[in-house]
Write an enzyme that holds these catalytic residues in place. Structure first.
Site, PDB file in Angstrom:
ATOM      1  N   ASP A 138       0.834  -1.191   0.000  1.00  0.00           N
ATOM      2  CA  ASP A 138       0.000   0.000   0.000  1.00  0.00           C
ATOM      3  C   ASP A 138       0.875   1.250   0.000  1.00  0.00           C
ATOM      4  O   ASP A 138       2.031   1.224   0.455  1.00  0.00           O
ATOM      5  CB  ASP A 138      -0.895   0.021   1.237  1.00  0.00           C
ATOM      6  CG  ASP A 138      -1.906  -1.111   1.252  1.00  0.00           C
ATOM      7  OD1 ASP A 138      -2.258  -1.599   0.154  1.00  0.00           O
ATOM      8  OD2 ASP A 138      -2.339  -1.508   2.348  1.00  0.00           O
ATOM      9  N   LYS A 139       0.312   2.339  -0.465  1.00  0.00           N
ATOM     10  CA  LYS A 139       1.039   3.609  -0.533  1.00  0.00           C
ATOM     11  C   LYS A 139       1.687   3.952   0.801  1.00  0.00           C
ATOM     12  O   LYS A 139       2.848   4.357   0.856  1.00  0.00           O
ATOM     13  CB  LYS A 139       0.087   4.727  -0.965  1.00  0.00           C
ATOM     14  CG  LYS A 139       0.721   6.117  -0.973  1.00  0.00           C
ATOM     15  CD  LYS A 139      -0.289   7.179  -1.367  1.00  0.00           C
ATOM     16  CE  LYS A 139       0.335   8.573  -1.310  1.00  0.00           C
ATOM     17  NZ  LYS A 139      -0.641   9.642  -1.676  1.00  0.00           N
TER      18      LYS A 139
END
Length: 318
Positions: A138-139
């Site tokens: 995930d970012k």
């Protein structure tokens, strides 16, 4: 993001949703429409549905069309922390805040853009938008990632991920303190019933997910967890820990049940606010090299923001 609303005529013969929309959205292919339905961008009467849903008449269809992205990401000179590289693959330490591959709202500045500038032989492996990508973080999650540099490596690494033979160990700071020192979380994870950005164990359709956890430090209302993935579902750790009652510090997507608001230490609150992301780090990644057959394993320390938070917890009587 463009938004459209359609109503399936009451006097029409029943027809599949994806077929009806193919006739209405001339600029979109049927496969694109199916992906939009499965991703929750297209809903019927306010509900997420399957592409095969039979429309019978009178249904309201809402359509959100994401902004178009470039067919091919462009190389960008973005610094990368390379842990290992050869002709078959590259292993990097992804910083928190970096998106892995281009998508709506993220057409540049991604890991793929950086890799295309760094690797001259990457383009097209595994698809134009996600060249070389066999897994993602995930970012807001930092840590170790492996990227394939040719089709053979892509297929071999993808196979290892699909049978869950990859060693993946994460570190997380969570609210709460489990009674046991270790345990196992298991269940189905799929799209959240009402929030299309989130995943949930209450999804109508989901995939089997298993996370093993171990407490590595207790700091009053907060714990340092070591988590080992047996499967790799989207947001798996965030969903499992949140629904088990131990949400990650700083997570902008999964609610903490008011835990942050209950903290009285101003310094701790500031450190969590400064984190501005979920306190999750992919510490270790181990796999079989696609060409040599040798086992490779890479570990990286948690980044400075998480480390500062942990250092404060270790020195504070909570």
């Amino acid at each position: 993001m463009d938004v459209m609303n359609l109503v399936f005529p009451v006097d029409s013969e029943p027809v599949r949703l994806d077929l009806f929309l193919s006739s209405q959205l001339a600029s979109e292919t049927r496969s694109t429409i199916q992906r939009l339905i499965e991703s929750g961008n297209i809903m019927v009467d306010g509900r997420e549905v399957r592409p095969s849903l039979k429309l019978k008449g009178g249904e309201s269809i809402s359509i959100q069309l994401p902004e178009p992205v470039a067919a091919r990401p462009l190389p960008e000179s973005i610094p990368l922390e390379v842990l290992y590289e050869d002709g078959d693959l590259i292993v990097i330490n992804k910083p928190a805040g970096m998106v892995v591959h281009p998508g709506p709202g993220n057409s540049s500045g991604t890991l793929v853009n950086a890799l295309l500038a760094h690797c001259t032989d990457l383009s097209g492996i595994g698809g134009e938008l996600r060249p070389g990508i066999v897994h993602r973080l995930d970012k807001g999650t930092s840590g170790v990632m492996v990227v394939a540099k040719n089709d053979r490596s892509h297929q071999a690494l993808s196979a290892q991920f699909s049978v869950h033979s990859i060693k993946r160990i994460y570190q997380a700071l969570v609210y709460g303190s489990p009674q046991q020192d270790s345990g196992r979380l298991e269940g189905q994870i799929g799209r959240h019933p009402t929030d299309r950005l989130r995943r949930s164990g209450l999804a109508r359709q989901g995939k089997h997910a298993v996370t093993r956890w171990r407490v590595r430090g207790r700091y009053g209302r907060i714990c340092l967890m070591e988590l080992r993935l047996e499967t790799g579902r989207t947001h798996q750790i965030r969903v499992h820990m949140s629904e088990a009652g131990f949400p990650l510090l700083g997570d902008p997507l999964y609610p903490d049940g008011g835990r942050f608001n209950n903290l009285t230490d101003p310094r701790l609150r500031k450190l969590i606010t400064t984190l501005a992301r979920q306190a999750l780090h992919a510490r270790t990644l181990g796999f079989i090299h696609p060409a040599s057959g040798n086992y490779l394993e890479f570990s990286v320390d948690m980044p400075a923001d998480m480390a500062a938070l942990l250092e404060y917890l270790e020195g504070s009587p909570l």
